[in-house]
Design a protein around this motif. Sequence first.
Motif, PDB file in Angstrom:
ATOM      1  N   GLN A 204      58.327 100.662  25.569  1.00 38.18           N
ATOM      2  CA  GLN A 204      57.950 102.068  25.628  1.00 38.18           C
ATOM      3  C   GLN A 204      58.822 102.839  26.612  1.00 38.18           C
ATOM      4  O   GLN A 204      59.152 104.009  26.383  1.00 38.18           O
ATOM      5  N   LYS A 206      62.000 102.247  27.266  1.00 44.82           N
ATOM      6  CA  LYS A 206      63.284 102.476  26.612  1.00 44.82           C
ATOM      7  C   LYS A 206      63.176 103.540  25.521  1.00 44.82           C
ATOM      8  O   LYS A 206      64.072 104.366  25.352  1.00 44.82           O
ATOM      9  N   ILE A 207      62.066 103.522  24.781  1.00 41.22           N
ATOM     10  CA  ILE A 207      61.852 104.544  23.754  1.00 41.22           C
ATOM     11  C   ILE A 207      61.740 105.919  24.394  1.00 41.22           C
ATOM     12  O   ILE A 207      62.321 106.908  23.910  1.00 41.22           O
ATOM     13  N   ALA A 208      60.990 106.000  25.513  1.00 42.08           N
ATOM     14  CA  ALA A 208      60.836 107.272  26.215  1.00 42.08           C
ATOM     15  C   ALA A 208      62.182 107.786  26.715  1.00 42.08           C
ATOM     16  O   ALA A 208      62.485 108.981  26.635  1.00 42.08           O
ATOM     17  N   GLN A 209      62.998 106.856  27.231  1.00 42.64           N
ATOM     18  CA  GLN A 209      64.320 107.243  27.720  1.00 42.64           C
ATOM     19  C   GLN A 209      65.182 107.777  26.582  1.00 42.64           C
ATOM     20  O   GLN A 209      65.880 108.784  26.735  1.00 42.64           O
ATOM     21  N   ALA A 210      65.122 107.124  25.424  1.00 42.41           N
ATOM     22  CA  ALA A 210      65.908 107.552  24.279  1.00 42.41           C
ATOM     23  C   ALA A 210      65.441 108.908  23.744  1.00 42.41           C
ATOM     24  O   ALA A 210      66.248 109.695  23.230  1.00 42.41           O
ATOM     25  N   ASN A 211      64.142 109.190  23.903  1.00 43.76           N
ATOM     26  CA  ASN A 211      63.564 110.451  23.411  1.00 43.76           C
ATOM     27  C   ASN A 211      63.540 111.537  24.481  1.00 43.76           C
ATOM     28  O   ASN A 211      62.919 112.584  24.282  1.00 43.76           O
ATOM     29  N   ASN A 212      64.203 111.268  25.625  1.00 39.46           N
ATOM     30  CA  ASN A 212      64.239 112.223  26.737  1.00 39.46           C
ATOM     31  C   ASN A 212      62.843 112.577  27.246  1.00 39.46           C
ATOM     32  O   ASN A 212      62.601 113.704  27.679  1.00 39.46           O
ATOM     33  N   GLU A 213      61.919 111.616  27.186  1.00 40.61           N
ATOM     34  CA  GLU A 213      60.582 111.802  27.757  1.00 40.61           C
ATOM     35  C   GLU A 213      60.669 111.454  29.235  1.00 40.61           C
ATOM     36  O   GLU A 213      61.014 110.325  29.601  1.00 40.61           O
TER      37      GLU A 213
END
Length: 464
Positions: A204, A206-213
């Motif tokens: 999660q 890494k996903i947040a980082q990729a989505n600029n969260e």
Amino acid sequence: MIENLGLFGALFLLIVLALRGGNIVFSALLASLVVIVTNPIALADSLNQYFTFGKLGAFSFAGKFFLLFACGAMFGRVMGESKAAASIAFALAEKLGAQRTLWIVTLACALLTYSGVVVFVVIFAIYPLGLKLIEQANIPKRLLVGAIALGSGTFTLTALPGTPSIQNVIASSALGTDLFAAPLLGIIATIIMFGAGMWYLEKQRKIAQANNEVFIDNQSRNNSPANKAKEINSEDLPHWTLALIPLFFVIVSILAPRILIAIYGTELTLGHDTFNQLIKFATTQLILWPSISLFIGSLVGLIIFKSVRTQALKVLGDGTQDSILPLINTAAVIGFGGVVTQTQGFGDFVQYLLTIDLPPLMSMFVSVSLSSAVVGSSTGGLQIFLQTMAPAYLEMGIPVDILHRIATIASGGVDSLPHCGAVVAMLTITGMTHKQAYKDIFVLTVMIPVAATLVIIGCAAIYF
């Protein structure tokens, strides 16, 4: 028929209101009224006793845990306003790397809970530190809540052999087993919960980082001592070794009596009788002693840090005030469970669980899980199971140590629905809503523990 519809309707209403961000005290009262008007139970008894002062009553819970919440919140204020929590955060981020924040928070929570610290205390103690760490790493705040939930509310509460958690102690005292019952099953469940939980959190992140969260803290600065740590620079902080001293006093004062008992046994010969009595008092007061330890840590912080020493009464008073909302919110949900357990429908539900045509271990898993889900409490669900259903499963031939471990682990799965008191307290303390953080909590404290329980049931079935 209407009684059962009322029970399920009330539970559904409470969950929906919680997920929509409704006031949890109002939601619990409204859901309780739905149960009362659809079931033949007296209004006066329900509101004056079952909801308020019964075994699962709101004020029974609030009275039992008031000092714990108050002292935990005072400690949080001292660590936040003295900038001690921020100092530790900066040091950890520098030594280990801010990207390991979720590991740091999870392991810190696990250490405290396995040491016997109650979940609510762990949240108060770790949150100020974790908040600064995730700001440093620019990690979404919802994942901090997830890390706290994983470290404090899963494997160390129900699975890890020897844990002095309330759940493990309840099972031990009711069944005559010890805290290390079925250790292999507990270790397997621990590996699954911790391993899968950390995999999920890192995925999660890494996903947040990729989505600029990114990190956003929407909690009111006036209501959160931890947020004070955000308004400083690293050069304004006390040295991290100094900042660790209050936390050191808290942990040592909680752990030392248990360590001494483990080394010397219950018959202590450590000097004066008063000292021996103090050690025994500390190991038997599972709520009061951690409260005292937190207060000691607060006093130590006031002595060390001039910034809070000059306004000691205000800091401690504000901390006490911080504890009221989490305490009342949690207590209200517990009170709802107190009303539910008094209905005929709940009694019929318990009897039905005993007659389900399933293998004994699976039937036991369903019984414990559903009992915990209805009352929104692993402790309450486990108590109900042990008092009403455990003897029947022992008569089926389930070994007592296996029953202890599986029932304890199962109680910590479906209990964490949106109306769970611990979930409500965690979200309230951290300033998050169900909409923002509950998805991660659900995966970490419901889906993964349930999967771990099913795996160890399969393992136990090989030998049972």
